[in-house]
Design an enzyme around this catalytic site. Sequence first.
Site, short mmCIF file in Angstrom:
data_model
loop_
_atom_site.label_atom_id
_atom_site.label_comp_id
_atom_site.label_asym_id
_atom_site.label_seq_id
_atom_site.Cartn_x
_atom_site.Cartn_y
_atom_site.Cartn_z
N VAL A 7 0.96 -1.18 -0.05
CA VAL A 7 0.11 -0.03 0.10
C VAL A 7 0.88 1.31 -0.09
O VAL A 7 1.29 1.61 1.08
CB VAL A 7 -0.88 -0.18 1.14
CG1 VAL A 7 -1.76 1.25 1.27
CG2 VAL A 7 -1.89 -1.26 1.28
N GLY A 8 0.83 1.81 -1.10
CA GLY A 8 1.59 3.03 -1.20
C GLY A 8 0.54 4.39 -0.90
O GLY A 8 -0.52 4.26 -0.95
N THR A 10 -0.16 6.63 -3.28
CA THR A 10 -1.17 7.05 -4.28
C THR A 10 -1.79 5.48 -4.78
O THR A 10 -2.88 5.58 -5.13
CB THR A 10 -0.27 7.52 -5.23
OG1 THR A 10 0.24 8.69 -4.86
CG2 THR A 10 -1.14 8.13 -6.46
N THR A 13 -0.26 -1.97 -4.95
CA THR A 13 0.12 -2.99 -5.64
C THR A 13 -0.22 -4.43 -5.01
O THR A 13 0.29 -4.63 -3.94
CB THR A 13 1.62 -3.02 -6.13
OG1 THR A 13 1.78 -1.63 -6.68
CG2 THR A 13 1.96 -3.94 -7.18
N GLY A 112 10.18 4.08 6.68
CA GLY A 112 8.87 3.39 5.86
C GLY A 112 9.13 1.87 5.75
O GLY A 112 10.02 1.10 5.29
N ASP A 114 7.97 -0.24 3.40
CA ASP A 114 7.92 -0.30 2.08
C ASP A 114 9.64 -0.19 1.81
O ASP A 114 10.22 -1.22 0.86
CB ASP A 114 7.41 0.37 1.19
CG ASP A 114 7.63 2.16 1.18
OD1 ASP A 114 7.84 2.50 2.24
OD2 ASP A 114 7.40 2.58 0.02
N ASP A 134 13.23 3.97 -5.93
CA ASP A 134 11.94 3.71 -5.91
C ASP A 134 11.05 4.85 -6.48
O ASP A 134 10.93 6.01 -5.68
CB ASP A 134 11.44 3.09 -4.60
CG ASP A 134 9.92 2.45 -4.78
OD1 ASP A 134 9.44 2.85 -5.81
OD2 ASP A 134 9.46 1.91 -3.92
N THR A 137 5.16 7.76 -4.96
CA THR A 137 4.70 9.32 -4.76
C THR A 137 5.80 10.27 -4.54
O THR A 137 5.95 11.54 -4.89
CB THR A 137 3.68 9.13 -3.43
OG1 THR A 137 2.40 8.40 -3.71
CG2 THR A 137 3.14 10.68 -3.26
N THR A 189 4.81 24.07 -25.19
CA THR A 189 4.95 24.05 -23.65
C THR A 189 4.84 22.86 -22.98
O THR A 189 5.57 22.50 -22.18
CB THR A 189 3.69 24.97 -23.07
OG1 THR A 189 3.99 26.25 -23.39
CG2 THR A 189 3.73 25.12 -21.50
#
Length: 265
Positions: A7-8, A10, A13, A112, A114, A134, A137, A189
């Site tokens: 769980v990140g 954003t 997975t 963290g 992860d 990594d 986010t 741009t």
Amino acid sequence: MLLTIDVGNTHTTLGLFDGEDIVEHWRISTDARRTADELAVLLQGLMGMHPLLGDELGDGIDGIAICATVPSVLHELREVTRRYYGDVPAVLVEPGVKTGVPILTDNPKEVGADRIINAVAAVELYGGPAVVVDFGTATTFDAVSARGEYVGGVIAPGIEISVEALGVKGAQLRKIEVARPRSVIGKNTVEAMQSGIVYGFAGQVDGVVQRMTRELAADPEDVTVIATGGLAPMVLGEASVIDEHEPWLTLIGLRLVYERNVSRM
């Protein structure tokens, strides 16, 4: 089969392992408002599509390994394992869980989960010394010593955060698709912004990693640099320091931690 969940901030997975092989994977948005029941329904829908799993939630799942950077989601997933997978061994990565990687930082509890899991997988797959980059986010750089110790790292704003900041703070700019432009010198741009993101982050990776490897080893060439994370492919072709790309590094680390802890349960 082993269900692994990373769980990140954003994205979340998920991966299914049959032994050491990852046989299925999914990527969903992380929503801190989802309840345990909603998560259970989501898991049932995803895994119901796999031919080797049964129609009922939990059929074919022999173990679960979870790490989360969002405390509220970790709490709900803990409830999912209790209510819907009560007979299945579950390892939630938190203080007290055996990883096999010593954490040599000022406050190990603030690192963290992860990032520690990535270090576990890096040591197992490539040995030390190593640097894991990594692309999530945040873009994190984590250093592993020759003895397999987690010694610290670097945290920088991630690619998506930077794109959003440009769109919000730039009066004449907007949010763009993160894609490789036709050339470094943008002709409009959008291409100019894409160039700044892709080549700017590639330069950041090269610069930070080169400095880290000089601190990590007497010979920087001895350090293996591993890239992971959903946005890693955007930078792989431009950053010169990346040695290996392992998109499932965190899930592999979760499998390893599960194997090191399940016998103790």
